[in-house]
Enzyme design. Structure first.
Site, PDB file in Angstrom:
ATOM      1  N   ASP A 176      41.067  44.436  41.059  1.00 37.02           N
ATOM      2  CA  ASP A 176      41.907  44.854  42.171  1.00 37.02           C
ATOM      3  C   ASP A 176      43.271  45.224  41.575  1.00 37.02           C
ATOM      4  O   ASP A 176      43.644  44.704  40.518  1.00 37.02           O
ATOM      5  CB  ASP A 176      42.042  43.692  43.169  1.00 37.02           C
ATOM      6  CG  ASP A 176      43.095  43.963  44.210  1.00 37.02           C
ATOM      7  OD1 ASP A 176      43.018  44.994  44.879  1.00 37.02           O
ATOM      8  OD2 ASP A 176      44.021  43.127  44.341  1.00 37.02           O
ATOM      9  N   ASP A 185      42.568  38.763  44.109  1.00 34.46           N
ATOM     10  CA  ASP A 185      43.432  37.664  44.533  1.00 34.46           C
ATOM     11  C   ASP A 185      43.618  37.569  46.038  1.00 34.46           C
ATOM     12  O   ASP A 185      44.241  36.629  46.518  1.00 34.46           O
ATOM     13  CB  ASP A 185      44.811  37.785  43.877  1.00 34.46           C
ATOM     14  CG  ASP A 185      45.602  38.966  44.437  1.00 34.46           C
ATOM     15  OD1 ASP A 185      44.965  39.974  44.805  1.00 34.46           O
ATOM     16  OD2 ASP A 185      46.846  38.885  44.495  1.00 34.46           O
ATOM     17  N   ASP A 189      39.541  40.721  49.023  1.00 29.58           N
ATOM     18  CA  ASP A 189      38.725  40.756  47.804  1.00 29.58           C
ATOM     19  C   ASP A 189      37.536  39.804  47.883  1.00 29.58           C
ATOM     20  O   ASP A 189      36.630  39.887  47.057  1.00 29.58           O
ATOM     21  CB  ASP A 189      39.568  40.379  46.575  1.00 29.58           C
ATOM     22  CG  ASP A 189      40.675  41.381  46.301  1.00 29.58           C
ATOM     23  OD1 ASP A 189      40.433  42.578  46.503  1.00 29.58           O
ATOM     24  OD2 ASP A 189      41.770  40.959  45.900  1.00 29.58           O
TER      25      ASP A 189
END
Length: 809
Positions: free
Chosen positions: A503, A704, A708
């Site tokens: 990410d 995080d 996600d």
């Protein structure tokens, strides 16, 4: 101001309604007290207590455990009757397990109970973890007892799990050490008789001296083996101790009969030396197990023992176990923070290196979170306890690692199945060996020697210890490095990972906007002026871009001028009067609409900056645009190194982000990332991971945020940053404490190294038994050599696992 679309994280409603009965209430004030105590618990809402019926209705989120509610009500002076039929996790400490066949038998006994699921038995920690309602714990205890073992402790719903205290391990090591020192001399004396075999077997007093030494060794030094074998027999089961007892007792009894009847075929030296080697092996094993648990004990011992609490205006020191949720605590410079909490007064720097590995202390002020076992460096901090006992971060870390140690990989489950039938098979082989040799040669001594060698050489201990010892050591070392590995199954999956997906925001970048470039319209204007005008107006706005501009101005030492006529134009920008100058800051179209002229050259600069992935803010003063400010999310300082390390591991690195293509490619270019997938909505991330998997990739996902979590679950291996959300952390296979992305490569290397050692341990354990038993049955192994080899096989497995303690990443 330009409108920046934040990374919105969808709220997930994970609350659930519960109903309990509370006993002990005698009036309406009792009901009010119970209601107040429950409302004070984090994650609890909509509490309703009915005094007439004794019923409590409430809503809780996913993090709340029923035992915590019971403790809160107990503190208020009443009893909350738990729902005994709700399934929860339990860990039981089991005494008497000595080998892989014991593990298989306990596993079978627990799995046979209808109400028990997900059984994981660990030989290294002597525990079993499973899911079951509270009302079947008596059945669990009975099932374990029927199998021939003893349940010594039961921990439920995340309570502290037994890892083995220093005193217990020292006691075990001293017990085997004492027996080792006592057996050394008899073993040497009986070995010496082999040099004068004829004289020793013919001289009556020497024969009886051998009998006396052998008797002492068999029934005192070897008593633990005999006791466990007798216990197994009582419950109609067998274990490694059964093989040891059968082998040594056969040699002892046969030799004793020879002494009493005048025979000369004595095997006392084999019996005693075998026991000596086995005791030596158990001693080394006890030492090694203590070393394997050292990392976990070190984590547990990091916490403070006392806490300074403020109650009713009075400050006093109490044991940390007595701290309650909501208590006000104070920590002075140099002291450890006793529990997790939120700062309510004071400012200081906190050394969190034990938690995150970062050596630089972290500034803490009002509203910031503090964590148990970290160290307050210089200022006084006052904070409110938000997590105590087993719910603190450090306790959860230990719980995660303990749970991972209890897990089993596919290959270990196979080893346990083999161990379950191993001992009975070995006994049958030994019996067949004795009959075969006796039938072929009519030599009882030779037949007995071969049969004893078969019994002694067999070693399911090595099979039983192969996975838990490597896992226990690897997880402990990972915890020291700030890496929490949650499952043994992940160790197997890690070896096939070929793609790592990151990410962007908060993972590869800091998620903090910062000024990257300031461009001026003409040489008569300098960058300081552009920032000064912009910051003066932006100081009155609450926007990440405005904060970045103000921060940049402060870093240059600017003192912000006063502003009048301030106005915020949603999604466009801000305007105001700065020292009689008319100032507008924001999107180009907004600033020009406010009457400020933008020249062609500066327009080209804006286009170039935007193409590079920057957000551009235009600054207009008194009818002219004097400059532009480029702002971007800053890349983490260690992100490039993290990507480079993954490339060295042969990984393809992918960035998955909801940001626009230009911004994403700018970050990817700076970090040398292979592939960019941009413009992905939060609910599309999981689909992108699935698409990569369908293309034949084995994917590790690093994230995080809440958005996600589905992708972390979908990935072959999910890796969450500890600085991220609880949902992401709970969804991941690996949690990295803090936000250091370089730990991603370290975590994968540690997982692979642990997995490789597990395979080595199991391979050599299988090979050892496959080769050694036929040799023993063929009469090619002396029982003394067999005993030494058997002892060292378990020691070698443990020693090989302990190599992980030297892992540096």
């Amino acid at each position: 101001m330009p409108s920046q679309q934040p990374d919105t994280e969808p709220k997930i409603d994970v609350s659930r309604a519960l109903q309990f009965t509370v006993t002990g209430m005698t009036c309406g004030s009792c009901a009010a007290r119970v209601e107040r105590s429950l409302n004070q618990q984090p994650g609890v809402s909509d509490v309703s207590v009915n005094y007439a019926t004794g019923q409590v209705n409430l809503h809780v989120d996913a993090s709340v455990k029923e035992l915590e509610l019971a403790d809160a009500v107990k503190t208020a002076g009443y009893t909350l009757v738990l729902n005994d039929t709700a399934q929860r996790e339990h860990t039981v400490s089991i005494e008497g397990m000595t080998c892989g066949s014991c593990v298989a038998r306990v596993d079978k006994a627990l799995s046979a109970l209808d109400e028990v699921d997900d059984v994981r038995v660990n030989l290294a920690t002597h525990t079993a973890t499973f899911l079951a309602p509270l009302n079947v714990l008596d059945k669990v205890r009975q099932a374990v007892t029927t199998a021939g073992y003893t349940v010594s402790e039961i921990h439920s719903d995340g309570q502290s799990q037994t890892i083995g205290t220093v005193d217990e391990e020292l006691g075990l090591r001293r017990m085997w050490g004492r027996r080792l020192s006592l057996v050394a001399l008899p073993a040497l004396l009986l070995l010496a008789t082999m040099l004068v075999h004829d004289w020793a077997t013919m001289t009556p007093w020497v024969r009886y001296a051998q009998l006396g030494l052998a008797t002492g060794v068999q029934f005192y030094i070897g008593l633990p083996f005999l006791t466990e074998a007798a216990k197994r027999a009582r419950y109609r089961s067998v274990s490694m101790d059964t093989l040891i007892a059968l082998g040594t007792m056969s040699a002892y009894l046969y030799s004793t009969v020879q002494v009493l009847t005048g025979g000369h075929d004595l095997y006392f030296e084999a019996q005693v030396v075998v026991i000596a080697f086995l005791v030596f092996g158990r001693y080394l094993e006890a030492r090694a197990k203590a070393n394997a648990g050292q990392a976990m004990r070190a984590l547990l011992e990091l916490g403070a023992k006392q806490a300074r609490v403020v109650r009713d205006g009075t400050e006093s020191e109490i044991p940390v176990e007595d701290v309650r949720l909501g208590d006000i605590l104070r920590v002075r410079p140099g002291e450890k923070i006793p529990v997790d909490g939120t700062v309510t007064d004071g400012a200081s720097s906190v050394d969190e290196s034990m938690l995150t590995g970062e050596s630089v202390p972290v500034e803490k002020t009002v509203g910031d979170e503090v964590t148990a076992a970290t160290i307050n460096t210089y200022g006084m901090l006052t904070f409110t306890a938000t997590a105590v006992g087993s719910d603190t971060v450090i306790a959860r870390i230990v719980g995660l690692v303990a749970a991972a140690q209890a897990g089993k990989s596919r290959i270990q489950r196979l080893a346990d199945q083999v161990s379950g039938v191993f001992v009975p098979t070995v006994i049958m082989i030994a019996l067949a060996t004795f009959i075969g040799w006796y039938t072929l040669g009519d030599d009882t001594g030779k037949a007995l020697t071969a049969a004893v060698a078969v019994l002694i050489i067999a070693c399911p201990c090595a099979l039983g210890l192969a996975t838990p010892m490597a896992t226990m050591t690897g997880m402990g070392r990972g915890a020291q490095l700030g890496i929490l590995i949650r499952s043994s199954a992940m160790l197997e999956r890690s070896q096939h990972i070929d793609t790592v997906v990151f990410d962007k925001t908060g993972t590869l970048t800091t998620a903090t906007m910062a000024v990257t470039d300031v461009d001026v319209a003409n040489p008569s204007t300098n960058t300081t002026d552009v920032l000064a005008y912009a910051a003066a107006v932006e100081a009155h706005a609450e926007h990440p871009i405005g904060k970045a501009i103000v921060t940049a101005a402060h870093e240059l030492g600017d003192t912000l001028a006063p502003v009048t006529n301030f106005m915020a134009h949603f999604g466009l920008g801000v305007s105001g009067t700065v020292e009689s100058h008319n100032v507008a800051v924001g999107r180009p179209q907004f600033v020009t609409a406010e009457g400020h002229v933008l020249d062609t050259e500066l327009s080209k600069v804006i286009t170039r900056r935007q193409d590079a992935g920057n957000t551009v803010v235009v600054v207009g003063v008194d009818g002219n645009v004097i400059g532009t400010i480029a702002i971007a999310d800053t890349v983490k300082t260690d992100a490039r190194q993290a990507v480079a390390e993954l490339h060295q591991l042969g990984m393809q690195v992918v960035m998955l982000t909801g940001d626009n293509e230009a911004t994403a490619r700018t970050v990817a270019s700076a970090l040398n990332i292979d592939t960019v997938i941009a413009g992905v909505l939060p609910d599309q991330k999981q689909a992108e991971i699935l698409r990569l998997q369908d293309a034949g990739r084995n994917v590790a996902m690093v994230g995080d945020g809440v958005n996600d979590a589905p992708a972390l679950v979908q990935a072959n291996v999910g890796i969450a940053l500890g600085s991220g959300t609880d949902v992401a952390i709970e969804s991941a296979d690996i949690t990295l404490l803090g936000s250091a992305t370089t730990l991603v490569g370290t975590a994968i290397r540690l997982a692979r190294r642990t997995n490789r050692l597990i395979k080595q341990n199991l391979f050599w354990a299988f090979v050892y038994n496959s080769a050694a038993i036929p040799l023993a049955a063929a009469g090619r192994l002396n029982p003394m050599i067999a005993g030494a080899a058997m002892a060292m096989s378990s020691v070698s497995v443990v020693a090989n696992s302990l190599r992980l303690r030297r892992f540096r990443g």
